[in-house]
Structure formats: structure tokens, C-alpha cells
Enzyme design. Structure first.
Site, mmCIF file in Angstrom:
data_model
loop_
_atom_site.group_PDB
_atom_site.id
_atom_site.type_symbol
_atom_site.label_atom_id
_atom_site.label_comp_id
_atom_site.label_asym_id
_atom_site.label_seq_id
_atom_site.Cartn_x
_atom_site.Cartn_y
_atom_site.Cartn_z
ATOM 1 N N ASP A 53 4.154 -10.028 -3.346
ATOM 2 C CA ASP A 53 4.234 -8.927 -5.250
ATOM 3 C C ASP A 53 4.018 -10.059 -6.368
ATOM 4 O OD1 ASP A 53 5.987 -7.777 -6.812
ATOM 5 O OD2 ASP A 53 7.415 -8.811 -6.356
ATOM 6 N N ASP A 230 10.282 -10.294 -4.081
ATOM 7 C CA ASP A 230 11.622 -11.009 -4.337
ATOM 8 C C ASP A 230 12.611 -9.890 -4.664
ATOM 9 O OD1 ASP A 230 10.652 -10.065 -6.968
ATOM 10 O OD2 ASP A 230 11.811 -11.605 -7.489
ATOM 11 N N ASP A 234 10.415 -3.949 -3.228
ATOM 12 C CA ASP A 234 9.849 -4.647 -2.693
ATOM 13 C C ASP A 234 10.195 -4.126 -1.005
ATOM 14 O OD1 ASP A 234 8.164 -5.398 -4.444
ATOM 15 O OD2 ASP A 234 9.104 -7.334 -4.177
#
Length: 239
Positions: A53, A230, A234
Site C-alpha cells: 500500500d 496499514d 487494505d
């Protein structure tokens, strides 16, 4: 050799395996990593692809408002204040940056964010949307478009810095023969800018990706795949 060891003391091997997992989990916890399933350690050893990410993972996760561009008839204060209504109550770096710049909005409600956009209904029943606005591949800032009932009232630019260790981590992963991909809900411009800084190729960048698209990327990549993120956005890809 090993055959005699197994025959002579099979219980010792049965005990050694969970001890190894516990030791690894303890070491990971000291580094700030929480492991839900010890079997993940085995998969890490044979992983082929790492998907990162962007915001809060490869960047510091502390973006700040760099500029506000209101449309005609709107002020900077009004645009950032309305954006804060949609971002209020959301645990995401972008949401925190917007609310910090505007101050706590005068609303009892809260918004919802799916990675690329946040939305909420204001006290007048209008839909407020704050979504990623692709400013072009040369744009290095994260740009957000703020709208009310589909009408754009302004844009907000955010800036965030890469983590100081990010480039070295990616180089180390590549040296071990791993594929490295960047998947982000952000626009192509800031994604490519960060990728160039960290040594990620253009064909390894997947911008404007929703949580569902990140999950599909994990499924179609060469596996086993490790996803590093994080936030709750996600979660589908990390499940």
C-alpha cells in the site's frame, strides 16, 4: 542422521516446531508486528510477490494540506470545512489531515471512506463526497475533489513524505528475487512520483485502486503473495 533422530526422539521435534513459532512471534512483536497465524512465517519463506500500500505504509502516513483551490463562489475555509464533514470520525491519514486543517466539524455524524473517496450526508440532507482527483502524471501531490450532490466546490492538495527506510527495504526484497508492486487508491501522479523515488517501475504501479481491486491484484499475482498495508481499506487484500 535425521532418520535416527526422528526415531529416537520424535517428541522433541514435535515440541521444537511450536517453540520456533513462538520465538518468531515474540521477535516480531518486539518489532511492532502482530501475527495472527504462525503459519504465515512458513509462507514468508516462499513468497514470490510483495504488494505494498502507499499512504502510511511506504509513506510516513502524516500528510498535510498543501493548498486549497475553491471553485468560484466558495472560500478555502468553506471547502475544507465541508470536506471535514465527510472525513469526520474516519481513522485514515487523509481524513486526519483534513480534519486537522479544518478543525472538528460542527456535526454529530461521521463519514465513510473506502480508500479512494469519503462520503457523508450533511445536516441539510446533501451528499458530500471527497474523492481522489487525478491531477495528471506530473502532479506529485495527492489531490482531492470536494463535491456536494455531484457539484464540485473545490480541490485540496495533500503532501506526504516517503519513509526513510522504504527504498532500502524494497532494494533488499528485490535482491532476494521478489516481485514488488505498489497498489494505492491515490492518483497516478503521486503514485509514480513515489515509485520513482523508491525504485519501483511504472509497470509495477497500480493507482486508483479500490479495496476490491487490490484483492483481485493479490489473487492474480505470482504467489505466494504478501500484502503490506496499514488501514481497514487494505483488509480485503490482507484477509
Amino acid at each position: 542422521g535425521l532418520v535416527l533422530l526422528v526415531i529416537g526422539c520424535p517428541c522433541a521435534l514435535g515440541i521444537a516446531t511450536p517453540i520456533a513459532f513462538i520465538t518468531a512471534a515474540s521477535r516480531a512483536a518486539r518489532e511492532g508486528l502482530l501475527v495472527r497465524d504462525p503459519a504465515a512465517f512458513e509462507l514468508l519463506g516462499i513468497a514470490r510477490t510483495i504488494v505494498f500500500d502507499k499512504t502510511g505504509t511506504l509513506t510516513a502516513g502524516r500528510p498535510s494540506v498543501a493548498s486549497i483551490e475553491p471553485e468560484a463562489g466558495w472560500s478555502e475555509e468553506t471547502v475544507i470545512g465541508i470536506a471535514a464533514e465527510a472525513e469526520h470520525g474516519i481513522e485514515h491519514p487523509i481524513a486526519r489531515a483534513i480534519v486537522a486543517a479544518a478543525g472538528e466539524p460542527d456535526t454529530s455524524g461521521g463519514g465513510t471512506r473506502d480508500g479512494r473517496r469519503a462520503w457523508a450526508m450533511d445536516d441539510h440532507g446533501r451528499e458530500i463526497v471527497v474523492q481522489t482527483d487525478d491531477g495528471g502524471v506530473s502532479d506529485t501531490a495527492t489531490r482531492l475533489r470536494v463535491s456536494i450532490d455531484g457539484r464540485t466546490i473545490g480541490r485540496i492538495a495533500l503532501e506526504d513524505r516517503e519513509r526513510p527506510e522504504a527504498a532500502a527495504v524494497i532494494e533488499a526484497l528485490r535482491s532476494r528475487g521478489l516481485n514488488v508492486l505498489l497498489a494505492t487508491g491515490d492518483a497516478r501522479g503521486p503514485a509514480r512520483h513515489l515509485a520513482r523515488t523508491l525504485g519501483i517501475r511504472a509497470d509495477e504501479i497500480f493507482a486508483h485502486y479500490s479495496p476490491e481491486q487490490k484483492l483481485e491484484l493479490v489473487r492474480r499475482s505470482v504467489g505466494p503473495v504478501v500484502f503490506v498495508g496499514d488501514g481497514i481499506n487494505d483488509a480485503p487484500a490482507m484477509a
